[in-house]
Design a protein around this motif. Sequence first.
Motif, PDB file in Angstrom:
ATOM      1  N   UNK A  21       0.985  -1.139  -0.252  1.00 33.53           N
ATOM      2  CA  UNK A  21      -0.170  -0.053  -0.070  1.00 33.53           C
ATOM      3  C   UNK A  21       0.928   1.203   0.013  1.00 33.53           C
ATOM      4  N   UNK A  22       1.878   1.194   0.658  1.00 31.54           N
ATOM      5  CA  UNK A  22       2.597   2.650   0.782  1.00 31.54           C
ATOM      6  C   UNK A  22       3.663   2.794  -0.391  1.00 31.54           C
ATOM      7  N   UNK A  23       3.926   1.668  -1.078  1.00 34.12           N
ATOM      8  CA  UNK A  23       4.719   2.030  -2.414  1.00 34.12           C
ATOM      9  C   UNK A  23       4.312   2.922  -3.118  1.00 34.12           C
ATOM     10  N   UNK A  24       5.438   4.096  -3.360  1.00 33.91           N
ATOM     11  CA  UNK A  24       5.068   5.047  -4.305  1.00 33.91           C
ATOM     12  C   UNK A  24       4.220   6.181  -3.536  1.00 33.91           C
ATOM     13  N   UNK A  25       3.811   6.069  -2.216  1.00 30.10           N
ATOM     14  CA  UNK A  25       3.143   7.252  -1.605  1.00 30.10           C
ATOM     15  C   UNK A  25       3.895   7.645  -0.368  1.00 30.10           C
ATOM     16  N   UNK A  26       3.492   9.137  -0.126  1.00 31.92           N
ATOM     17  CA  UNK A  26       4.013   9.665   0.985  1.00 31.92           C
ATOM     18  C   UNK A  26       3.407   9.152   2.210  1.00 31.92           C
ATOM     19  N   UNK A  27       3.941   8.369   3.247  1.00 35.23           N
ATOM     20  CA  UNK A  27       3.533   7.591   4.209  1.00 35.23           C
ATOM     21  C   UNK A  27       3.755   8.291   5.500  1.00 35.23           C
ATOM     22  N   UNK A  28       2.741   8.501   6.291  1.00 33.72           N
ATOM     23  CA  UNK A  28       3.010   8.866   7.861  1.00 33.72           C
ATOM     24  C   UNK A  28       2.468   7.526   8.758  1.00 33.72           C
ATOM     25  N   UNK A  29       3.415   6.919   9.409  1.00 31.19           N
ATOM     26  CA  UNK A  29       3.235   6.068  10.209  1.00 31.19           C
ATOM     27  C   UNK A  29       3.367   6.192  11.713  1.00 31.19           C
ATOM     28  N   UNK A  30       2.327   5.990  12.334  1.00 33.78           N
ATOM     29  CA  UNK A  30       2.261   5.847  13.886  1.00 33.78           C
ATOM     30  C   UNK A  30       2.352   4.628  14.420  1.00 33.78           C
ATOM     31  N   UNK A  31       3.398   4.323  15.052  1.00 29.00           N
ATOM     32  CA  UNK A  31       3.389   2.727  15.766  1.00 29.00           C
ATOM     33  C   UNK A  31       4.327   2.679  16.946  1.00 29.00           C
ATOM     34  N   UNK A  32       3.993   1.624  17.881  1.00 34.58           N
ATOM     35  CA  UNK A  32       4.718   1.291  19.021  1.00 34.58           C
ATOM     36  C   UNK A  32       5.851   0.388  18.806  1.00 34.58           C
ATOM     37  N   UNK A  33       5.486  -0.542  17.912  1.00 36.28           N
ATOM     38  CA  UNK A  33       6.599  -1.780  17.869  1.00 36.28           C
ATOM     39  C   UNK A  33       7.686  -1.162  16.617  1.00 36.28           C
ATOM     40  N   UNK A  34       8.707  -1.607  17.041  1.00 35.55           N
ATOM     41  CA  UNK A  34       9.837  -1.251  16.129  1.00 35.55           C
ATOM     42  C   UNK A  34       9.830  -2.066  14.734  1.00 35.55           C
ATOM     43  N   UNK A  35       9.111  -3.290  14.796  1.00 38.97           N
ATOM     44  CA  UNK A  35       9.088  -4.013  13.460  1.00 38.97           C
ATOM     45  C   UNK A  35       8.279  -3.254  12.483  1.00 38.97           C
ATOM     46  N   UNK A  36       7.063  -2.723  13.188  1.00 41.36           N
ATOM     47  CA  UNK A  36       6.251  -1.749  12.193  1.00 41.36           C
ATOM     48  C   UNK A  36       6.944  -0.730  11.436  1.00 41.36           C
ATOM     49  N   UNK A  37       7.921  -0.017  12.037  1.00 41.20           N
ATOM     50  CA  UNK A  37       8.438   1.050  11.614  1.00 41.20           C
ATOM     51  C   UNK A  37       9.831   0.840  10.843  1.00 41.20           C
ATOM     52  N   UNK A  38      10.370  -0.622  10.927  1.00 33.79           N
ATOM     53  CA  UNK A  38      11.741  -0.631  10.173  1.00 33.79           C
ATOM     54  C   UNK A  38      11.675  -0.296   8.909  1.00 33.79           C
ATOM     55  N   UNK A  39      10.798  -0.002   8.120  1.00 31.77           N
ATOM     56  CA  UNK A  39      10.776   0.414   6.887  1.00 31.77           C
ATOM     57  C   UNK A  39      10.915   1.907   6.680  1.00 31.77           C
ATOM     58  N   UNK A  40      10.566   2.604   7.771  1.00 33.33           N
ATOM     59  CA  UNK A  40      10.548   3.996   7.662  1.00 33.33           C
ATOM     60  C   UNK A  40      11.781   4.667   7.008  1.00 33.33           C
ATOM     61  N   UNK A  41      11.923   5.587   6.153  1.00 31.57           N
ATOM     62  CA  UNK A  41      12.986   6.469   5.656  1.00 31.57           C
ATOM     63  C   UNK A  41      13.358   7.274   6.844  1.00 31.57           C
TER      64      UNK A  41
END
Length: 551
Positions: free
Chosen positions: A518-538
């Motif tokens: 879903x996030x591919x090619x989109x500006x994405x704002x992620x809110x998360x607690x778990x590190x695994x969730x935000x591992x892909x974040x720039x």
Amino acid sequence: MTDLPKRFAAYYRPHRGLFALDFSSAVAAGLLELAFPIAVTLFIDRLLPTNQLGLIVLASLGLLLIYIVNAGLQVVVMYWGHMLGLKIETEMRRKAFDHLQKLSFGFFDNQKTGHLVARLTKDLEEIGEVAHHGPEDLFIAIMTLIGALVLMLWVHVPLALMTAIIVPVTAILTAVYGKRMTATWHALYGRVAEFNARIEENIGGIRVVQAFANEDHERALFAENNGNYLATKLEAYKVMAASMSLSYLSMRFVQVVVMLAGAWFVVRGEMTAGGFIGFLLLVNVFFRPIDKINSIIETYPKGLAGFQRYCQFLDTRPDIADCDGAKPVERLKGAIDYCNVSFGYGAEKPVLSALDLAIKPGETIAFVGSSGAGKTTICSLLPRFYDVTKGAILIDGIDIRDMTLKSLRSNIGIVQQDVFLFAGTIRENIAYGRLDATEAEIVEAARGARLEGVIAALPAGLDTIVGERGVKLSGGQKQRLAIARILLKNPPILILDEATSALDPETERAIQQSLAELAKGRTTLIVAHRLATIAHADRIVVIEEGLIAEQ
Ligand code: ADP
Ligand code: MG
């Protein structure tokens, strides 16, 4: 609210023809009502002594004709008159619902659903009732009252004056009870809205109630609401009973006096028998509008109070709306700038103060920070669920307040922790992302969200009913459906606010793939607690008390 009658009258304007038909029929029926006692008087005094059977039969046929015409008029008033009220009621409901769609999160934050539902249903039903009966009833009541009085004076002046005593007596009763009646109806509306809200909340939270085994507590709360309703409505009936019986008694008292006096006039030869009978019939015609006025005193305050609340509701200005000169934007690239943004939900302490943040198109940025730090708030400002109190948010260099709300929001997709699904099928819920989507596109979106396995396993497939709010699906399935919905919408900007927080690690891992897609090619704002969730974040931004603590 002095312009209430004018605003009420405005609803009749589109139905002028219907109103004229209803009104004139009701007036004609009222006039026939008045003609009847006179006809009886003439029949007894003039026709009977002539002994002409043919004429008597003819007169009876004439009377029958009058009744047939009257029956026709009743049909018009009953059917087309109610149609008028109904049309006004549905038009008002359409307007209210339309207005409801425009109101902002800030409005709904401070409302009880049950109250709003009561406004759109019960209130409007009562207004519709008044809209039909309102003007004509009052007019006809006054018309028959005056008409009957004139005819009574014409038949016998002293008797007529005796009968007219009822008018000031009724006026006094009305003055005494009318105000109390209005106050009681106002209170009653509050009670009904209260228990609507209570029932609504109880059903919505029934799973929590039963999980905590707090049924007794709920029962007690409801008993209080129900008891309040009972007491208030009893008070209304008490006032009604007192005013009705007093009014009935005074009318019948006058009638008995008139009978006695009339009999005396007949015995002394000052009045004919026909005149006497006709007069007694007139007295009844004269009393009817008094009864009517009593019932108007009961229904008007209800309808009027409802109409007043309706107007107040329509007058609440949506605090988030298209600003002057706002232009629609096409598909945005997704460069987001929070410039010196401050915001607070109320006048109290601000949640965000002077926040600065630039996000590049296609970038994935993660927000972490303790609960209540303001992460969700930052996300809510982007689609203008709330407006910043200071500073500005720009997308592709344009202030979001210079875009139309519709075009701004069509550029943003949101997946939250608690997914709301509508009580339809899986297909309908996916298609909510883009209402004109084709079957192929819906299937494709389901595949992208890795929902096809789930759907294949269901006997009804895409046509499976998800239940209210999607209760028949698991958390992971609901989340996937929400992702499919956004895939279909295909916005350039994506907000994932704790989208996977409620899921177990295994399900979360499985859904990560769908989210990555879903996030591919989109500006994405992620809110998360778990590190695994935000591992892909720039980039990872730590929010503390509405400020960026570190990046
Ligand atoms: P986070 O998402 O970081 O956990 P939020 O942005 O939801 O935090 O909340 C930030 C602060 O704003 C909290 O103190 C919260 O109580 C308050 N808040 C959040 N939503 C509302 C609302 N709709 N009305 C009033 N206050 C709110
Ligand atoms: Mg949050």
